[in-house]
Design a protein around this motif. Structure first.
Motif, PDB file in Angstrom:
ATOM      1  N   PRO A   1     -72.201  28.215  17.023  1.00 38.04           N
ATOM      2  CA  PRO A   1     -72.503  27.673  18.309  1.00 38.04           C
ATOM      3  C   PRO A   1     -73.659  28.616  18.728  1.00 38.04           C
ATOM      4  O   PRO A   1     -73.703  29.663  18.364  1.00 38.04           O
ATOM      5  N   ASP A   2     -74.593  28.165  19.536  1.00 40.24           N
ATOM      6  CA  ASP A   2     -75.617  28.925  20.066  1.00 40.24           C
ATOM      7  C   ASP A   2     -74.964  29.912  21.185  1.00 40.24           C
ATOM      8  O   ASP A   2     -75.298  29.695  22.488  1.00 40.24           O
ATOM      9  N   LEU A   3     -74.224  30.814  20.920  1.00 43.43           N
ATOM     10  CA  LEU A   3     -73.672  31.634  21.817  1.00 43.43           C
ATOM     11  C   LEU A   3     -74.741  32.728  22.633  1.00 43.43           C
ATOM     12  O   LEU A   3     -75.661  32.913  22.047  1.00 43.43           O
ATOM     13  N   PRO A   4     -74.139  33.199  23.708  1.00 39.54           N
ATOM     14  CA  PRO A   4     -75.220  34.174  24.544  1.00 39.54           C
ATOM     15  C   PRO A   4     -75.515  35.472  23.518  1.00 39.54           C
ATOM     16  O   PRO A   4     -76.657  36.085  23.585  1.00 39.54           O
ATOM     17  N   HIS A   5     -74.646  35.851  22.785  1.00 39.78           N
ATOM     18  CA  HIS A   5     -74.870  36.981  21.912  1.00 39.78           C
ATOM     19  C   HIS A   5     -73.820  36.777  20.510  1.00 39.78           C
ATOM     20  O   HIS A   5     -72.827  35.872  20.514  1.00 39.78           O
ATOM     21  N   VAL A   6     -73.982  37.524  19.609  1.00 41.37           N
ATOM     22  CA  VAL A   6     -73.156  37.393  18.294  1.00 41.37           C
ATOM     23  C   VAL A   6     -71.627  37.943  18.614  1.00 41.37           C
ATOM     24  O   VAL A   6     -71.780  39.015  19.519  1.00 41.37           O
ATOM     25  N   PRO A   7     -70.654  37.208  18.551  1.00 42.93           N
ATOM     26  CA  PRO A   7     -69.404  37.843  18.777  1.00 42.93           C
ATOM     27  C   PRO A   7     -68.996  39.086  18.330  1.00 42.93           C
ATOM     28  O   PRO A   7     -69.654  39.204  16.962  1.00 42.93           O
ATOM     29  N   GLN A   8     -68.221  39.860  18.655  1.00 40.08           N
ATOM     30  CA  GLN A   8     -67.528  41.129  18.199  1.00 40.08           C
ATOM     31  C   GLN A   8     -66.952  40.947  16.925  1.00 40.08           C
ATOM     32  O   GLN A   8     -66.259  39.627  16.957  1.00 40.08           O
ATOM     33  N   ALA A   9     -66.841  41.807  15.916  1.00 40.65           N
ATOM     34  CA  ALA A   9     -65.654  41.608  14.819  1.00 40.65           C
ATOM     35  C   ALA A   9     -64.411  41.302  15.172  1.00 40.65           C
ATOM     36  O   ALA A   9     -63.785  41.752  16.475  1.00 40.65           O
ATOM     37  N   GLY A  10     -63.582  40.385  14.838  1.00 40.67           N
ATOM     38  CA  GLY A  10     -62.503  39.849  15.121  1.00 40.67           C
ATOM     39  C   GLY A  10     -62.363  38.615  16.185  1.00 40.67           C
ATOM     40  O   GLY A  10     -61.452  38.004  16.247  1.00 40.67           O
ATOM     41  N   THR A  11     -63.683  38.280  16.657  1.00 41.82           N
ATOM     42  CA  THR A  11     -63.704  37.025  17.568  1.00 41.82           C
ATOM     43  C   THR A  11     -64.140  35.714  16.493  1.00 41.82           C
ATOM     44  O   THR A  11     -65.098  36.014  15.821  1.00 41.82           O
ATOM     45  N   ARG A  12     -63.354  34.751  16.424  1.00 44.81           N
ATOM     46  CA  ARG A  12     -63.762  33.686  15.610  1.00 44.81           C
ATOM     47  C   ARG A  12     -64.056  32.373  16.410  1.00 44.81           C
ATOM     48  O   ARG A  12     -63.802  32.192  17.504  1.00 44.81           O
ATOM     49  N   VAL A  13     -65.249  31.750  15.775  1.00 36.42           N
ATOM     50  CA  VAL A  13     -65.961  30.629  16.245  1.00 36.42           C
ATOM     51  C   VAL A  13     -65.973  29.538  15.457  1.00 36.42           C
ATOM     52  O   VAL A  13     -65.549  29.772  14.438  1.00 36.42           O
ATOM     53  N   ALA A  14     -66.442  28.514  15.928  1.00 38.95           N
ATOM     54  CA  ALA A  14     -66.424  27.139  14.835  1.00 38.95           C
ATOM     55  C   ALA A  14     -67.564  27.323  14.134  1.00 38.95           C
ATOM     56  O   ALA A  14     -68.676  28.086  14.322  1.00 38.95           O
ATOM     57  N   LEU A  15     -67.412  26.813  12.980  1.00 36.91           N
ATOM     58  CA  LEU A  15     -68.385  26.776  11.702  1.00 36.91           C
ATOM     59  C   LEU A  15     -68.541  25.272  11.587  1.00 36.91           C
ATOM     60  O   LEU A  15     -67.739  24.110  11.536  1.00 36.91           O
TER      61      LEU A  15
END
Length: 711
Positions: free
Chosen positions: A622-636
């Protein structure tokens, strides 16, 4: 020269020691070990010439080492060259310089490494200036009398006659010289990078969008600028501070200016809380106003720059002083990296500045040697500082040299020609370097969009507003286009990150010039009309030696294996694109093209021409506001393009630490197959367990363009 004179230093890599090389060279300074495991897996290859054809001669100015050339051979590399790609017929004087406005070879990163399209490369590992005559000189015994023409009457006269050798001027004291085998140009560059330790794997946040604020911004102004990024719904991961964060600059103190940043740690942590990393500008020359000055003075060179000390960072005690101060006052409070400016020097501008070549340093190095590797010294010191904390960094540097592929630094320049900046993306790929065509000012909205589109497909996507305060929304009429491409870069982050992982493990640059993927013969066939055209005779000689201008295709490049980017500059609405063989689709148009030929395309301001190879599977997020921190999981999302089966690779780790060096990482293969009914199926195979950064997987099959869910 007999082959026995050359020692096999690694699989497909041969070394010749000439004279008594210096103790400090780019390779010894980096202290890296060759990736012999990866080198041993490459195909066996000998150079395409007889070892006996190499010549070594003594000269008053050093040693002359020469290699044979055939008539149509093309040569690339020599570091970051802004003005041309094919070096055949040119002389490269490889000195570090900040303003390479003339086509002499002087540049920010003058790497004495050239690679031939016949499948071999030559590198001189030295901290001195090297001159390479890339087929630009002719010995008496090699001169063909039939080629001696009368300029008064013969239109076939050439300013640079066809030469049969490359001549390298080796320093007086000597150097280690390396030959890298192929068999392809891509294999040669890969071997060079692997021998120098492999490629860099930046932190994931480093591949997000960067914004550098005006020089004298204070804490409140920086925080407001960051807030506006979120308000405008434009992703941003890094805020860069320019000279004004220093209590004194030109020369610098490395200390915070308390009137602008009264509580630096609170300021840095406030930005971090909102998803922004902080990058600090600095340069090497130490002000008398800093606490470091008295300690560094006896460890510095004989000459000052802007009144500041030029420390001798080949000395461990000088390195430790620098690292301790930076650790205590920057890294420990959360600063994520540096912009290492002004470590190149110039005599080519209205103002000359730098210590001279005859400067003396306590270690015994002279000014020539120190200047050639000063940029490398700063890269290595800061890298080691972050590595010791198990924390990855990514930054900018204005000078570099050989053996730099493991360093998390991207080159930039104070020059600003858009076409040259695009060419630098191509040329950096030959020499283990990374480059950003950073955006600053623009003449108008069209220039603004074209520059921003280009930078979003580079190794570091950055807007540098230090001088005029420009912002992504400075041209409101095109803000939507800018937002779209910054968001597209964010979506492509899994693909970009996976290609940097290939760089680390296999030495394959993530951004590549066209000679990596298409041979000279294939280019000639494509230019003649494609695979269905009548066979043509390959002849690149005239183009190389000035009889006519041959297109170098130095204005387009590959991003990994799947994407081809062909930027436009202000005033251009259409262009030719060289497509390698296969089927290609316009990434955002869906138009289908047959490769192996040159196509003519038109693109409105809303689009940069990007092509995706059929059969590719591209991982996206997803086009998030910033890259998630380590440990945060997003959709692929795994996006398959074309009407035939295909595959793609996904690499993942925590994105922030060096735990991948302990094996805490993994590769997954996305495979798309088709059953008898024509239905596509996807399978993701890799290590057992979950993918660290992703919590769900969605497949999209048989795409011809990025549909709404991916845009």
């Amino acid at each position: 020269m007999k082959m026995q004179a050359w020692e096999e230093a690694a699989p497909g890599v041969w070394r010749l020691t000439i004279g008594d090389p210096q103790a400090i060279t780019p390779l010894t300074w980096m202290g890296v070990s060759p990736r012999t495991d990866a080198l041993s897996q490459k195909p066996a290859a000998q150079p395409p010439f007889a070892w006996e054809s190499i010549q070594l001669e003594e000269a008053r100015s050093g040693h002359i080492l020469s290699f044979p050339l055939n008539q149509t051979e093309k040569l690339y590399g020599a570091g970051l060259q802004l003005l041309r790609m094919n070096l055949r017929g040119r002389t490269r004087y490889l000195r570090v310089n900040s303003d390479p406005k003339q086509d002499t070879g002087e540049t920010h990163a003058p790497v004495p490494f050239y690679v031939s399209d016949l499948g071999y490369g030559v590198w001189v590992d030295t901290s001195r200036i090297v001159t390479i005559h890339c087929g630009s000189t002719l010995k008496q015994e090699d001169t063909d009398r039939s080629e001696i023409r009368n300029r008064n009457t013969d239109k076939g006269w050439k300013a640079t006659p066809i030469a049969s050798r490359v001549e390298l001027q080796i320093p007086v004291e000597g150097a280690d010289v390396y030959v890298f085998g192929g068999p392809t140009l891509s294999d040669v560059v890969s071997r060079y990078n692997l021998y120098c330790g492999g490629g860099v794997l930046p932190p994931k946040w480093g591949l997000g969008f960067w914004h550098r604020v005006p020089t004298l911004f204070n804490e409140e102004e920086v925080l407001e600028e960051a807030r506006q990024f979120r308000e405008h719904d434009i992703p941003c991961d890094v805020i860069g501070l320019e000279p004004g964060w220093h209590s004194h600059s030109y020369p610098v103190t490395y200390q915070w200016e308390k009137s602008r940043f009264p509580e630096p740690e609170r300021f840095v942590q406030q930005l971090k809380h909102n998803g922004f990393h902080v990058n600090l500008w600095e340069h090497p020359f130490v002000s008398p106003e800093t606490e470091l000055h008295s300690k560094l003075q006896p460890l510095s060179g004989s000459h000052t720059v802007w009144g500041g000390l030029a420390p001798d960072y080949s000395l461990p005690e000088a390195q430790q002083l620098y690292k301790t101060q930076h650790d205590e006052q920057h890294v420990q409070i959360g600063v994520s990296g540096y912009k290492l400016d002004e470590c190149d020097g110039s005599e080519l501008t209205n103002n000359s500045w730098m210590f001279p070549g005859h400067a003396k340093f306590p270690s015994g190095m002279d000014g020539e040697q120190m200047r050639q590797i000063y940029g490398l010294m700063f890269q290595k010191m800061t890298y080691d500082l972050y590595h010791s904390r198990n924390q990855r960094t990514y930054g900018l540097v204005r000078a570099s040299n050989g053996a730099a592929s493991t360093m998390p630094y991207v080159l930039y320049s104070d020059l600003y020609d858009h076409k040259q900046f695009i060419r630098a993306v191509c040329n950096s790929s030959f020499s283990g370097l990374l480059w950003t065509p950073e955006v600053r000012r623009a003449r108008n909205a069209e220039d603004w969009v074209r520059r921003m589109q280009t930078v979003c497909f580079s190794s570091l996507a950055m807007l540098n507003a230090w001088g005029d305060g420009t912002k992504p929304w400075s041209y409101p009429e095109v803000e939507g286009i800018i937002r779209h491409y910054i968001k597209l870069r964010m979506k492509l982050l899994p693909y970009l990150y996976s290609n940097f992982a290939l760089y680390r493990e296999q030495g394959i640059p993530p951004f590549r010039a066209m000679p990596f993927v298409i041979s000279a013969a294939e280019i000639a066939q494509a230019e003649a009309g494609g695979p269905d055209a009548e066979p043509s005779i390959l002849n690149t000689t005239d183009g190389a030696y000035g009889k006519k201008k041959a297109r170098e295709w130095d204005d387009q490049f590959m991003v990994g294996d799947a994407l081809l980017v062909a930027p436009l500059v202000e005033g251009e609405w259409e262009r030719d694109v060289l497509l390698p063989s296969g089927i290609w689709y316009g990434l955002e148009t869906g138009e289908r093209y047959t490769g192996g030929r040159v196509i003519r395309i038109h693109a409105s301001l809303e689009q940069i021409p990007v092509f995706v190879k059929s059969g590719s599977v591209i991982p996206m997020m997803p086009d998030l506001p910033h890259v998630p921190q380590a440990g945060t999981r997003v959709a692929l999302e795994l996006v398959h393009f074309g009407s035939e089966p295909g595959e793609g690779l996904l690499y993942d780790d925590d994105g922030e630490t060096f735990n991948y060096e302990k094996g805490e990482c993994g590769w997954w293969k996305a495979t798309v197959t088709q059953n008898a009914d024509g239905e596509f199926n996807g399978k993701l195979t890799g290590p057992d367990g979950e993918i660290p950064s992703y919590d769900s997987i969605n497949w999209r099959f048989a795409q011809t363009r990025l549909e709404a869910s991916c845009k």
